[in-house]
Design a protein around this motif. Structure first.
Motif, PDB file in Angstrom:
ATOM      1  N   ALA A   1     -44.957  18.508 -36.958  1.00  0.00           N
ATOM      2  CA  ALA A   1     -44.048  17.369 -36.744  1.00  0.00           C
ATOM      3  C   ALA A   1     -44.163  16.242 -37.852  1.00  0.00           C
ATOM      4  CB  ALA A   1     -43.903  16.968 -35.454  1.00  0.00           C
ATOM      5  N   VAL A   2     -45.509  16.228 -38.057  1.00  0.00           N
ATOM      6  CA  VAL A   2     -45.735  14.955 -39.379  1.00  0.00           C
ATOM      7  C   VAL A   2     -45.490  15.590 -40.574  1.00  0.00           C
ATOM      8  CG1 VAL A   2     -47.534  13.975 -40.385  1.00  0.00           C
ATOM      9  CG2 VAL A   2     -47.726  14.013 -37.803  1.00  0.00           C
ATOM     10  N   ASP A   3     -45.731  16.782 -40.842  1.00  0.00           N
ATOM     11  CA  ASP A   3     -45.259  17.622 -42.050  1.00  0.00           C
ATOM     12  C   ASP A   3     -43.644  17.183 -42.333  1.00  0.00           C
ATOM     13  OD1 ASP A   3     -45.449  18.865 -44.487  1.00  0.00           O
ATOM     14  OD2 ASP A   3     -45.327  20.642 -43.541  1.00  0.00           O
ATOM     15  N   ALA A   4     -42.770  17.704 -41.387  1.00  0.00           N
ATOM     16  CA  ALA A   4     -41.768  17.536 -41.295  1.00  0.00           C
ATOM     17  C   ALA A   4     -41.086  16.094 -41.466  1.00  0.00           C
ATOM     18  CB  ALA A   4     -41.027  18.132 -40.212  1.00  0.00           C
ATOM     19  N   ALA A   5     -41.758  15.155 -40.919  1.00  0.00           N
ATOM     20  CA  ALA A   5     -41.636  13.786 -41.029  1.00  0.00           C
ATOM     21  C   ALA A   5     -41.709  13.389 -42.615  1.00  0.00           C
ATOM     22  CB  ALA A   5     -42.122  12.769 -40.230  1.00  0.00           C
ATOM     23  N   LEU A   6     -42.707  13.633 -43.121  1.00  0.00           N
ATOM     24  CA  LEU A   6     -43.227  13.429 -44.628  1.00  0.00           C
ATOM     25  C   LEU A   6     -42.331  14.013 -45.512  1.00  0.00           C
ATOM     26  CD1 LEU A   6     -47.029  14.070 -44.516  1.00  0.00           C
ATOM     27  CD2 LEU A   6     -45.749  11.608 -44.575  1.00  0.00           C
TER      28      LEU A   6
ATOM     29  N   VAL B   1     -46.617   5.380 -37.065  1.00  0.00           N
ATOM     30  CA  VAL B   1     -48.168   5.270 -37.044  1.00  0.00           C
ATOM     31  C   VAL B   1     -48.887   6.180 -36.267  1.00  0.00           C
ATOM     32  CG1 VAL B   1     -50.017   3.510 -36.477  1.00  0.00           C
ATOM     33  CG2 VAL B   1     -47.968   2.636 -37.397  1.00  0.00           C
ATOM     34  N   VAL B   2     -49.625   6.992 -36.892  1.00  0.00           N
ATOM     35  CA  VAL B   2     -50.233   8.132 -36.222  1.00  0.00           C
ATOM     36  C   VAL B   2     -51.568   7.737 -35.693  1.00  0.00           C
ATOM     37  CG1 VAL B   2     -50.883  10.569 -35.958  1.00  0.00           C
ATOM     38  CG2 VAL B   2     -48.913  10.034 -36.860  1.00  0.00           C
ATOM     39  N   GLU B   3     -51.860   7.659 -34.178  1.00  0.00           N
ATOM     40  CA  GLU B   3     -53.415   7.009 -33.826  1.00  0.00           C
ATOM     41  C   GLU B   3     -54.168   8.507 -33.682  1.00  0.00           C
ATOM     42  OE1 GLU B   3     -55.619   5.245 -30.286  1.00  0.00           O
ATOM     43  OE2 GLU B   3     -53.467   4.681 -30.610  1.00  0.00           O
ATOM     44  N   ALA B   4     -55.100   8.834 -34.507  1.00  0.00           N
ATOM     45  CA  ALA B   4     -56.002  10.098 -34.315  1.00  0.00           C
ATOM     46  C   ALA B   4     -57.518   9.901 -33.860  1.00  0.00           C
ATOM     47  CB  ALA B   4     -55.769  11.018 -35.261  1.00  0.00           C
ATOM     48  N   GLY B   5     -57.939  10.820 -33.617  1.00  0.00           N
ATOM     49  CA  GLY B   5     -59.358  10.768 -33.348  1.00  0.00           C
ATOM     50  C   GLY B   5     -60.269  11.009 -34.600  1.00  0.00           C
ATOM     51  N   ASP B   6     -61.620  11.469 -34.230  1.00  0.00           N
ATOM     52  CA  ASP B   6     -62.520  11.555 -35.400  1.00  0.00           C
ATOM     53  C   ASP B   6     -62.174  12.994 -36.054  1.00  0.00           C
ATOM     54  OD1 ASP B   6     -64.587  11.666 -36.928  1.00  0.00           O
ATOM     55  OD2 ASP B   6     -66.132  11.921 -35.721  1.00  0.00           O
TER      56      ASP B   6
ATOM     57  N   PRO C   1     -55.541  19.857 -40.337  1.00  0.00           N
ATOM     58  CA  PRO C   1     -54.269  19.574 -40.959  1.00  0.00           C
ATOM     59  C   PRO C   1     -53.746  18.279 -40.998  1.00  0.00           C
ATOM     60  CG  PRO C   1     -54.655  21.389 -39.340  1.00  0.00           C
ATOM     61  CD  PRO C   1     -55.954  20.678 -39.300  1.00  0.00           C
ATOM     62  N   LEU C   2     -53.784  17.583 -39.930  1.00  0.00           N
ATOM     63  CA  LEU C   2     -53.145  16.339 -39.992  1.00  0.00           C
ATOM     64  C   LEU C   2     -53.697  15.317 -41.075  1.00  0.00           C
ATOM     65  CD1 LEU C   2     -51.306  14.340 -38.559  1.00  0.00           C
ATOM     66  CD2 LEU C   2     -52.969  13.622 -36.935  1.00  0.00           C
ATOM     67  N   ARG C   3     -55.045  15.208 -41.111  1.00  0.00           N
ATOM     68  CA  ARG C   3     -55.625  14.373 -42.046  1.00  0.00           C
ATOM     69  C   ARG C   3     -55.371  14.933 -43.526  1.00  0.00           C
ATOM     70  NH1 ARG C   3     -62.257  13.333 -42.565  1.00  0.00           N
ATOM     71  NH2 ARG C   3     -62.090  12.336 -44.804  1.00  0.00           N
ATOM     72  N   THR C   4     -55.452  16.356 -43.883  1.00  0.00           N
ATOM     73  CA  THR C   4     -55.009  16.721 -44.992  1.00  0.00           C
ATOM     74  C   THR C   4     -53.608  16.466 -45.457  1.00  0.00           C
ATOM     75  OG1 THR C   4     -56.779  18.551 -44.690  1.00  0.00           O
ATOM     76  CG2 THR C   4     -54.854  18.924 -46.344  1.00  0.00           C
ATOM     77  N   LEU C   5     -52.695  16.497 -44.568  1.00  0.00           N
ATOM     78  CA  LEU C   5     -51.180  16.259 -44.752  1.00  0.00           C
ATOM     79  C   LEU C   5     -51.134  14.533 -45.214  1.00  0.00           C
ATOM     80  CD1 LEU C   5     -49.214  17.833 -41.826  1.00  0.00           C
ATOM     81  CD2 LEU C   5     -49.025  18.516 -44.264  1.00  0.00           C
ATOM     82  N   CYS C   6     -51.599  13.886 -44.642  1.00  0.00           N
ATOM     83  CA  CYS C   6     -51.257  12.570 -44.712  1.00  0.00           C
ATOM     84  C   CYS C   6     -52.296  12.204 -46.078  1.00  0.00           C
ATOM     85  CB  CYS C   6     -52.009  11.587 -43.609  1.00  0.00           C
ATOM     86  SG  CYS C   6     -50.972  11.751 -42.227  1.00  0.00           S
TER      87      CYS C   6
ATOM     88  N   ARG D   1     -46.480   9.760 -49.362  1.00  0.00           N
ATOM     89  CA  ARG D   1     -45.644   8.732 -48.397  1.00  0.00           C
ATOM     90  C   ARG D   1     -46.305   8.409 -47.216  1.00  0.00           C
ATOM     91  NH1 ARG D   1     -39.987  11.556 -47.178  1.00  0.00           N
ATOM     92  NH2 ARG D   1     -39.701   9.482 -46.717  1.00  0.00           N
ATOM     93  N   ALA D   2     -47.777   8.656 -47.150  1.00  0.00           N
ATOM     94  CA  ALA D   2     -48.607   8.543 -45.909  1.00  0.00           C
ATOM     95  C   ALA D   2     -50.143   7.711 -46.547  1.00  0.00           C
ATOM     96  CB  ALA D   2     -49.111   9.542 -45.316  1.00  0.00           C
ATOM     97  N   LEU D   3     -50.689   7.285 -45.784  1.00  0.00           N
ATOM     98  CA  LEU D   3     -51.903   6.580 -45.798  1.00  0.00           C
ATOM     99  C   LEU D   3     -52.798   6.729 -44.818  1.00  0.00           C
ATOM    100  CD1 LEU D   3     -53.376   4.645 -48.014  1.00  0.00           C
ATOM    101  CD2 LEU D   3     -52.375   2.846 -46.663  1.00  0.00           C
ATOM    102  N   ALA D   4     -54.058   7.201 -45.012  1.00  0.00           N
ATOM    103  CA  ALA D   4     -55.096   7.479 -44.052  1.00  0.00           C
ATOM    104  C   ALA D   4     -56.043   6.149 -43.904  1.00  0.00           C
ATOM    105  CB  ALA D   4     -55.655   8.736 -44.378  1.00  0.00           C
ATOM    106  N   LEU D   5     -56.168   5.559 -42.888  1.00  0.00           N
ATOM    107  CA  LEU D   5     -57.101   4.619 -42.553  1.00  0.00           C
ATOM    108  C   LEU D   5     -58.374   4.750 -41.681  1.00  0.00           C
ATOM    109  CD1 LEU D   5     -54.012   1.723 -42.265  1.00  0.00           C
ATOM    110  CD2 LEU D   5     -55.496   2.080 -44.143  1.00  0.00           C
ATOM    111  N   PRO D   6     -59.413   4.930 -42.276  1.00  0.00           N
ATOM    112  CA  PRO D   6     -60.444   5.383 -41.248  1.00  0.00           C
ATOM    113  C   PRO D   6     -60.806   4.076 -40.642  1.00  0.00           C
ATOM    114  CG  PRO D   6     -61.175   5.002 -43.603  1.00  0.00           C
ATOM    115  CD  PRO D   6     -59.768   5.094 -43.662  1.00  0.00           C
ATOM    116  N   CYS D   7     -61.281   4.168 -39.321  1.00  0.00           N
ATOM    117  CA  CYS D   7     -61.890   3.220 -38.559  1.00  0.00           C
ATOM    118  C   CYS D   7     -63.184   3.584 -37.969  1.00  0.00           C
ATOM    119  CB  CYS D   7     -61.023   2.745 -37.236  1.00  0.00           C
ATOM    120  SG  CYS D   7     -59.194   2.346 -38.169  1.00  0.00           S
ATOM    121  N   TYR D   8     -64.207   2.810 -38.597  1.00  0.00           N
ATOM    122  CA  TYR D   8     -65.521   3.259 -38.108  1.00  0.00           C
ATOM    123  C   TYR D   8     -66.000   2.541 -37.143  1.00  0.00           C
ATOM    124  CZ  TYR D   8     -65.241   5.375 -42.829  1.00  0.00           C
ATOM    125  OH  TYR D   8     -64.803   6.090 -44.115  1.00  0.00           O
TER     126      TYR D   8
END
Length: 273
Positions: free
Chosen positions: A28-33, A43-48, A54-59, A64-71
Motif C-alpha cells: 500500500a505504501v508502494d502504491a502511494a509513492l 506519516v508511517v510509524e514503524a518499529g525497529d 520492504p517498508l524501509r527499503t521503499l522509503c 518522495r519519502a523520507l525515513a526518520l530514525p528515532c533512537y
C-alpha cells in the motif's frame, strides 16, 4: 490509498498517520509513492526495521519519502536527562537512586521525562532525592505493559494469564505483539540460563541487565523452574504461534496466542517445585 485520495471536507493540507498492525502494508505504501497524491502527507510509524525490510527499503529509495530514525535513550542519555531535569527544579539525586531510576526508564523520551517530572514533584522541597523517593513513585516504564501477562505465563499462573489476556485483547492489543514480547522474554531466560550455568537463580538474576528490581523475585522463580531444554521448546512454540498469528484472521490469531500462553503456563505450573 482511499484515505490519501479523499478530498478533505474543509480543504487544506491533510496528514494521515499510519500505525503498524499484523498485516504487511508495504504494498500500500508502494502504491502511494507511485500515485499522484495532492494535499495529503502520509506519516508511517514503524518499529525497529532491518535494513532489508520492504517498508524501509521503499522509503529510503524513493525521492518522495523520507525515513526518520528515532533512537532510544541509552544509559548515558538517561543519566544526563535525569540530572538535567532535576537540576532545573533545583534538586539533585543520590547516585544509587539515579541508577535505579535509570533502570526503570525506557527509550521513550516523553515517557521518561514524565516519570522524572513526577518524581521531582513528589520530592518538592527536598534538595536531594533518595532511593526511597524513587521506589515510592516510579513505575516500571521500561518494562512492557505486558510484563504481568508474560511473568504469569512463565511462572505458571494460568488464571492470571486468562485474565490479563482478556484485558489486553479488550484494549485492542495485537496478538502477535503479545507473543513477540513473550518470545523475547523466553530468549532472554534461555540466554541467562546458558551463560549462568552452575549459578543459582539469584546469581543469574543479578546478571540480568536492565531487569527492574520489582520483577527480580518472579524472574528468579522462572529461572529456577525452566531448564534450557524446556526454554528451547517454549521458544519454538512461540515462534510457531507468531507465524500462525500473522497468517490468521484476527479472531483466530487471538485463539492461537491465548492457547500458546496458557500452554506455557501449564508447563510452568507442572514444573513447580
Amino acid at each position: 490509498m482511499d484515505e490519501a485520495g479523499t478530498v478533505g471536507l474543509f480543504g487544506g493540507q491533510r496528514s494521515i498517520w499510519v500505525r503498524p498492525g499484523s498485516r504487511n502494508y508495504a504494498p500500500a505504501v508502494d502504491a502511494a509513492l507511485k500515485a499522484e497524491i495532492a494535499g495529503a502527507r502520509i506519516v508511517v510509524e514503524a518499529g525497529d526495521l532491518a535494513k532489508s525490510a520492504p517498508l524501509r527499503t521503499l522509503c529510503e529509495k524513493s525521492t518522495r519519502a523520507l525515513a526518520l530514525p528515532c533512537y532510544a535513550d541509552d544509559e548515558r542519555a538517561l543519566a544526563e536527562l535525569i540530572d538535567r531535569t532535576l537540576q532545573e527544579n533545583g534538586q539533585r539525586i543520590a547516585r544509587e537512586a539515579r541508577d535505579i531510576l535509570a533502570m526503570s526508564l525506557g527509550g521513550d523520551r516523553r515517557a521518561s521525562l514524565s516519570e522524572i517530572e513526577k518524581l521531582a514533584l513528589y520530592a518538592r522541597g527536598q534538595t536531594e532525592i533518595t532511593l526511597d523517593d524513587v521506589e515510592a513513585v516510579i513505575s516500571d516504564v521500561a518494562g512492557s505493559v505486558l510484563n504481568t501477562l508474560i511473568d504469569a505465563a512463565f511462572v505458571g499462573r494460568g488464571e492470571e494469564v486468562e485474565r490479563d489476556y482478556r484485558r489486553f485483547r479488550h484494549e485492542g492489543m495485537d496478538p502477535s505483539m503479545m507473543l513477540g514480547s513473550a518470545l523475547r522474554h523466553a530468549l532472554t531466560l534461555l540466554s541467562t540460563r546458558i551463560t549462568g550455568e552452575g549459578q543459582s537463580p539469584s546469581m543469574m538474576v543479578g546478571n540480568w541487565r536492565g531487569l527492574h528490581f520489582r520483577r527480580k523475585a518472579i524472574v528468579e522463580a522462572q529461572l529456577g523452574r525452566w531448564s534450557p531444554v524446556a526454554l528451547r521448546h517454549a521458544v519454538q512454540l512461540l515462534q510457531e504461534a507468531v507465524l500462525a498469528c500473522r497468517r490468521a484472521q484476527p479472531d483466530l490469531a487471538h485463539a492461537h496466542a491465548s492457547a500458546t500462553l496458557l500452554r506455557i503456563a501449564t508447563e510452568a505450573a507442572r514444573r513447580r517445585g
